[in-house]
Design an enzyme around this catalytic site. Structure first.
Site, PDB file in Angstrom:
ATOM      1  CB  CYS A   1      -0.513   2.356   4.073  1.00  0.00           C
ATOM      2  SG  CYS A   1      -2.133   1.775   3.536  1.00  0.00           S
ATOM      3  CG  ASP A   2       3.289   1.139   4.381  1.00  0.00           C
ATOM      4  OD1 ASP A   2       2.807   1.577   5.435  1.00  0.00           O
ATOM      5  OD2 ASP A   2       3.152  -0.043   3.998  1.00  0.00           O
TER       6      ASP A   2
ATOM      7  CB  CYS B   1      -0.930  -0.001   1.222  1.00  0.00           C
ATOM      8  SG  CYS B   1      -1.992   1.453   1.336  1.00  0.00           S
TER       9      CYS B   1
END
Length: 328
Positions: A152-153, A149
């Site tokens: 997300c990261d 992701c």
């Protein structure tokens, strides 16, 4: 097989952010939900969902310094339990949604004997799983350089050399997003041309930070405590090579954990549970779906939690209407 005495108001199948939020809301509404949370040994429907495979979460509101994924899930679970939610640490094996009360079967965690649970309403929050490469080192370094992701990261990879695996729109979207942080982003694709839409291809080819490795697959992921490099295998020349990167984003697709509900609920062509517009209602009255098992667009912990809230409120109001209709 045994049958639990009585009929519960709500059974929740799945315990990621969506399921746990649904548990918090239904428990606070005194519906005493039973959460069939999954098996710790499972990679697809383990308790806590995909966040149990995540290290630091920095984009969940309320945590200024971030929080570890497992810690966030443990906190949400404890909050639901505080309000009276009951948890069964096992996986649902079959369901019957053809008549009410609905029936959900799951093995007893202690004995393994199949137990039938009956409910007036069912909330499905079984989530989805990221398709992985299945190569050496991948699972061990998930959360330590390997990710599924970018949203997300990506922030953690500022100034890094990154590789993205895939050739569709999702892979190019991830790559384009990651160029905001990385020095270079190398797209590894098993073919000599991309599957993505023309507009996405044009944008990727025009981005000076994006490079391409064609006709190649990732054959291994290398690193002791964090990702150091990936092994590549060229499918045309049969040659092996290595690419030094500190980030690897796998973008080859997702699969909803909806097999349990095939033939019971309406699914789209990709297997996601269909819900009615602006609600969590499925096509079966009294059955609600939330989180990644019905969302193939956003796939974020916070949107899953929001849809879990929706499912709980929808279930509570539906049960109240059913009770009122029965007594009128």
């Amino acid at each position: 097989m045994t049958v639990n005495d009585g009929v519960r108001d709500v059974v929740i199948v799945g315990s990621g952010p969506a399921g746990l939020t649904a548990a918090i809301y239904t428990a606070r509404a005194t519906l005493a939900p039973l959460v069939i949370e999954g098996e710790p040994s499972s990679t697809s429907d383990q308790p806590g969902g995909q966040l149990m495979l995540t290290t630091e979460v920095e984009n969940f509101p309320g945590f200024v310094d971030g929080i570890m994924g497992p810690e966030l899930m443990a906190t949400m679970r404890a909050q639901a339990a505080r309000f009276g939610a009951e948890f069964l640490t096992t996986r649902a094996t079959r369901v019957d949604l053809s008549e009410r009360p609905f029936r959900v079967w799951a093995p007893d965690p202690a004995t393994g004997a199949e137990v039938e649970h009956r409910a007036r309403a069912v909330i499905v929050s079984t989530g989805a799983r990221s398709l992985m490469l299945g190569v050496d080192g991948e699972r061990e370094l998930l959360g330590y350089g390997v990710s599924t992701c970018a949203t997300c990261d990506g922030f953690f990879f500022r100034g890094h050399q990154i590789a993205v695996v895939g050739g569709g729109d999702s892979a190019l979207e991830e790559a384009m997003f990651l160029t905001k942080f990385a020095d270079t982003v190398t797209i590894v694709h098993r073919r000599s041309e991309l599957r993505a839409s023309k507009i996405m291809q044009e944008r990727a080819f025009a981005n000076p930070k994006i490079r391409f490795v064609w006709d190649s697959v990732v054959s291994g992921v290398v690193g002791d405590t964090k990702l150091e490099r990936v092994r590549l295998h060229n499918l045309v020349t049969d040659e092996d090579s290595e690419l030094e990167v500190t980030g690897l984003f796998v973008a080859i697709g997702h699969a909803p954990n909806s097999d349990l509900f095939k033939g019971q609920l309406d699914l789209d062509d990709a297997g996601y549970i269909k819900t009615l517009a602006d609600s969590s209602f499925t096509t079966v009255p009294g059955v609600f779906a939330c989180g990644d098992v019905q969302d193939h667009v956003y796939r974020q912990a916070i949107t899953a939690a929001g849809s879990g809230c929706m499912a709980a409120i929808d279930a509570e109001r539906w049960l109240e209407a059913e009770a009122h209709q029965a007594t009128s």
